[in-house]
Scaffold this motif. Sequence first.
Motif, PDB file in Angstrom:
ATOM      1  N   THR A  70      29.720  15.417   5.721  1.00  0.00           N
ATOM      2  CA  THR A  70      29.502  16.548   6.621  1.00  0.00           C
ATOM      3  C   THR A  70      28.037  16.949   6.652  1.00  0.00           C
ATOM      4  OG1 THR A  70      31.743  17.382   6.281  1.00  0.00           O
ATOM      5  CG2 THR A  70      30.095  18.967   7.050  1.00  0.00           C
ATOM      6  N   ASP A  71      27.421  17.042   5.471  1.00  0.00           N
ATOM      7  CA  ASP A  71      26.006  17.412   5.404  1.00  0.00           C
ATOM      8  C   ASP A  71      25.110  16.337   6.026  1.00  0.00           C
ATOM      9  OD1 ASP A  71      26.795  19.715   4.140  1.00  0.00           O
ATOM     10  OD2 ASP A  71      26.266  19.025   2.119  1.00  0.00           O
ATOM     11  N   ALA A  72      25.446  15.066   5.795  1.00  0.00           N
ATOM     12  CA  ALA A  72      24.648  13.976   6.356  1.00  0.00           C
ATOM     13  C   ALA A  72      24.718  13.970   7.874  1.00  0.00           C
ATOM     14  CB  ALA A  72      25.120  12.635   5.802  1.00  0.00           C
ATOM     15  N   THR A  73      25.898  14.233   8.427  1.00  0.00           N
ATOM     16  CA  THR A  73      26.066  14.224   9.880  1.00  0.00           C
ATOM     17  C   THR A  73      25.167  15.268  10.542  1.00  0.00           C
ATOM     18  OG1 THR A  73      28.296  13.306   9.795  1.00  0.00           O
ATOM     19  CG2 THR A  73      27.743  14.618  11.736  1.00  0.00           C
ATOM     20  N   GLU A  74      24.937  16.383   9.878  1.00  0.00           N
ATOM     21  CA  GLU A  74      24.061  17.411  10.438  1.00  0.00           C
ATOM     22  C   GLU A  74      22.615  16.925  10.554  1.00  0.00           C
ATOM     23  OE1 GLU A  74      24.443  20.950   8.152  1.00  0.00           O
ATOM     24  OE2 GLU A  74      26.540  21.281   8.697  1.00  0.00           O
ATOM     25  N   LEU A  75      22.225  15.941   9.755  1.00  0.00           N
ATOM     26  CA  LEU A  75      20.851  15.445   9.751  1.00  0.00           C
ATOM     27  C   LEU A  75      20.651  14.207  10.621  1.00  0.00           C
ATOM     28  CD1 LEU A  75      20.178  15.724   5.902  1.00  0.00           C
ATOM     29  CD2 LEU A  75      19.461  17.331   7.676  1.00  0.00           C
ATOM     30  N   LEU A  76      21.722  13.500  10.931  1.00  0.00           N
ATOM     31  CA  LEU A  76      21.618  12.216  11.608  1.00  0.00           C
ATOM     32  C   LEU A  76      21.579  12.371  13.129  1.00  0.00           C
ATOM     33  CD1 LEU A  76      24.239  10.336   9.445  1.00  0.00           C
ATOM     34  CD2 LEU A  76      21.832   9.662   9.618  1.00  0.00           C
ATOM     35  N   PRO A  77      20.824  11.514  13.814  1.00  0.00           N
ATOM     36  CA  PRO A  77      20.885  11.502  15.273  1.00  0.00           C
ATOM     37  C   PRO A  77      22.273  11.115  15.779  1.00  0.00           C
ATOM     38  CG  PRO A  77      18.945  10.327  14.491  1.00  0.00           C
ATOM     39  CD  PRO A  77      19.799  10.594  13.292  1.00  0.00           C
ATOM     40  N   GLY A  78      22.971  10.290  15.014  1.00  0.00           N
ATOM     41  CA  GLY A  78      24.355   9.932  15.301  1.00  0.00           C
ATOM     42  C   GLY A  78      25.276  10.718  14.395  1.00  0.00           C
ATOM     43  N   ARG A  79      25.958  10.016  13.478  1.00  0.00           N
ATOM     44  CA  ARG A  79      26.817  10.708  12.529  1.00  0.00           C
ATOM     45  C   ARG A  79      27.113   9.794  11.351  1.00  0.00           C
ATOM     46  NH1 ARG A  79      33.050  11.374  13.734  1.00  0.00           N
ATOM     47  NH2 ARG A  79      32.849  11.461  11.452  1.00  0.00           N
ATOM     48  N   ALA A  80      27.765  10.358  10.350  1.00  0.00           N
ATOM     49  CA  ALA A  80      28.238   9.601   9.192  1.00  0.00           C
ATOM     50  C   ALA A  80      29.758   9.597   9.189  1.00  0.00           C
ATOM     51  CB  ALA A  80      27.708  10.219   7.899  1.00  0.00           C
ATOM     52  N   TRP A  81      30.322   8.570   8.560  1.00  0.00           N
ATOM     53  CA  TRP A  81      31.771   8.475   8.380  1.00  0.00           C
ATOM     54  C   TRP A  81      32.059   8.141   6.912  1.00  0.00           C
ATOM     55  CZ3 TRP A  81      29.444   6.068  12.627  1.00  0.00           C
ATOM     56  CH2 TRP A  81      29.884   6.460  13.900  1.00  0.00           C
ATOM     57  N   PRO A  82      33.149   8.673   6.348  1.00  0.00           N
ATOM     58  CA  PRO A  82      33.492   8.347   4.972  1.00  0.00           C
ATOM     59  C   PRO A  82      34.387   7.111   4.859  1.00  0.00           C
ATOM     60  CG  PRO A  82      34.766  10.242   5.731  1.00  0.00           C
ATOM     61  CD  PRO A  82      33.947   9.765   6.897  1.00  0.00           C
ATOM     62  N   VAL A  83      34.125   6.337   3.823  1.00  0.00           N
ATOM     63  CA  VAL A  83      34.972   5.208   3.432  1.00  0.00           C
ATOM     64  C   VAL A  83      35.462   5.518   2.023  1.00  0.00           C
ATOM     65  CG1 VAL A  83      35.069   2.721   2.987  1.00  0.00           C
ATOM     66  CG2 VAL A  83      33.654   3.606   4.871  1.00  0.00           C
ATOM     67  N   LEU A  84      36.782   5.624   1.860  1.00  0.00           N
ATOM     68  CA  LEU A  84      37.352   6.109   0.611  1.00  0.00           C
ATOM     69  C   LEU A  84      38.249   5.064  -0.035  1.00  0.00           C
ATOM     70  CD1 LEU A  84      38.451   9.714   1.711  1.00  0.00           C
ATOM     71  CD2 LEU A  84      36.233   8.979   0.782  1.00  0.00           C
ATOM     72  N   GLY A  85      38.213   5.028  -1.361  1.00  0.00           N
ATOM     73  CA  GLY A  85      39.084   4.117  -2.079  1.00  0.00           C
ATOM     74  C   GLY A  85      38.801   4.129  -3.563  1.00  0.00           C
ATOM     75  N   VAL A  86      39.230   3.064  -4.212  1.00  0.00           N
ATOM     76  CA  VAL A  86      39.127   2.948  -5.661  1.00  0.00           C
ATOM     77  C   VAL A  86      38.286   1.714  -5.979  1.00  0.00           C
ATOM     78  CG1 VAL A  86      40.414   2.679  -7.810  1.00  0.00           C
ATOM     79  CG2 VAL A  86      41.387   4.038  -5.939  1.00  0.00           C
ATOM     80  N   HIS A  87      37.214   1.922  -6.717  1.00  0.00           N
ATOM     81  CA  HIS A  87      36.335   0.803  -7.064  1.00  0.00           C
ATOM     82  C   HIS A  87      37.088  -0.180  -7.951  1.00  0.00           C
ATOM     83  CE1 HIS A  87      32.979  -1.508  -8.621  1.00  0.00           C
ATOM     84  NE2 HIS A  87      32.212  -0.949  -7.703  1.00  0.00           N
ATOM     85  N   PRO A  88      37.030  -1.489  -7.616  1.00  0.00           N
ATOM     86  CA  PRO A  88      37.800  -2.461  -8.405  1.00  0.00           C
ATOM     87  C   PRO A  88      37.365  -2.563  -9.858  1.00  0.00           C
ATOM     88  CG  PRO A  88      36.388  -3.565  -6.819  1.00  0.00           C
ATOM     89  CD  PRO A  88      36.362  -2.117  -6.462  1.00  0.00           C
ATOM     90  N   GLY A  89      36.120  -2.162 -10.160  1.00  0.00           N
ATOM     91  CA  GLY A  89      35.675  -2.179 -11.553  1.00  0.00           C
ATOM     92  C   GLY A  89      36.412  -1.189 -12.435  1.00  0.00           C
ATOM     93  N   LEU A  90      37.118  -0.249 -11.812  1.00  0.00           N
ATOM     94  CA  LEU A  90      37.870   0.721 -12.611  1.00  0.00           C
ATOM     95  C   LEU A  90      38.904   0.034 -13.490  1.00  0.00           C
ATOM     96  CD1 LEU A  90      38.646   3.639 -13.366  1.00  0.00           C
ATOM     97  CD2 LEU A  90      40.151   3.660 -11.356  1.00  0.00           C
ATOM     98  N   ILE A  91      39.446  -1.089 -13.045  1.00  0.00           N
ATOM     99  CA  ILE A  91      40.500  -1.722 -13.827  1.00  0.00           C
ATOM    100  C   ILE A  91      40.007  -2.124 -15.215  1.00  0.00           C
ATOM    101  CG2 ILE A  91      40.145  -4.113 -13.007  1.00  0.00           C
ATOM    102  CD1 ILE A  91      43.295  -4.233 -12.849  1.00  0.00           C
ATOM    103  N   SER A  92      38.761  -2.558 -15.300  1.00  0.00           N
ATOM    104  CA  SER A  92      38.218  -2.929 -16.616  1.00  0.00           C
ATOM    105  C   SER A  92      38.023  -1.700 -17.487  1.00  0.00           C
ATOM    106  CB  SER A  92      36.897  -3.681 -16.444  1.00  0.00           C
ATOM    107  OG  SER A  92      37.113  -4.891 -15.755  1.00  0.00           O
ATOM    108  N   ARG A  93      37.603  -0.617 -16.869  1.00  0.00           N
ATOM    109  CA  ARG A  93      37.450   0.629 -17.626  1.00  0.00           C
ATOM    110  C   ARG A  93      38.806   1.096 -18.172  1.00  0.00           C
ATOM    111  NH1 ARG A  93      33.220   4.061 -18.021  1.00  0.00           N
ATOM    112  NH2 ARG A  93      33.651   6.244 -18.560  1.00  0.00           N
TER     113      ARG A  93
END
Length: 283
Positions: A70-93
């Motif tokens: 949301t904050d980034a979109t206010e600064l961009l000439p276009g906009r930002a979008w979120p990509v959400l998920g779980v990092h695969p490295g978590l499995i090792s942790r």
Amino acid sequence: MAAELDTPVLDNHMHLDPRHGRGMDAVEEFVRLGGTHLLVVNKPSWHLGVEADDPADFRAVFEETLGAVTDATELLPGRAWPVLGVHPGLISRLVDERGFDPDAARELMAGGIEVASEYVADGRALALKSGRPHYDVTEAVWEASNAVTRTAFERAAEVGCAVQLHTEASEDLTDLAALAESVGLDRGRVVKHYAAGRLEGPVPSVMSEKDRLERAADTGAPFLMETDFVDDPEKPGMVLGPKTVPRRVRWLLEEGYDDAVRRAHVETPAAAYGIDTEATLTE
């Protein structure tokens, strides 16, 4: 230097961490060099202090990412979008440090993907993130990771979105493209983050180094550009800094790769994600 560029400029994979890192300063730097659009991927959950025991625990990570978008979109000439998920490295942790067996780790991570897909379904996120470790793991961990990735493909097919993949370095990931298609997700909506210039299977999101970009441009195939900027004050500039994509777009145009620039910043984003980087410059 003023950096007017007569094209949208999308960084397909950037992390923003206003709480610990540069946050909006990095966005402003991207914009000063000519950047217009961002896909902001949530940082690994443990980097934001979340040690998940239940899928709902990932919500705090996702909500923090939405705030940065949301904050980034206010600064961009276009906009930002979120990509959400779980990092695969978590499995090792989970397995190596927290005592989970691979099946329990798979269940938790797949649950996190389910939660992320709810944000896509209600229009608050654009795409999902999943994948498998890029380093050697046991067969059980590898199988569990592929099962989590399958869940991501299934949910993406159900909610109608793309999946960004973190995987081992390879120029042939046809196995994952086939897995996606087996559950109803077109391979054109499977995007390999941190890609080299050529890739069989998913759409490559190419690390914005000149040699990789030349290879991608010369293939004539769909591709995206990224930095994987991690926004970690202890790792400044890692992996590439926020100025890089706009600088490389300028360089590609100077080298005569106009068609490739349009593929990476207009055509492929539309095909993979359903976003219009031109229209969102004029909204």
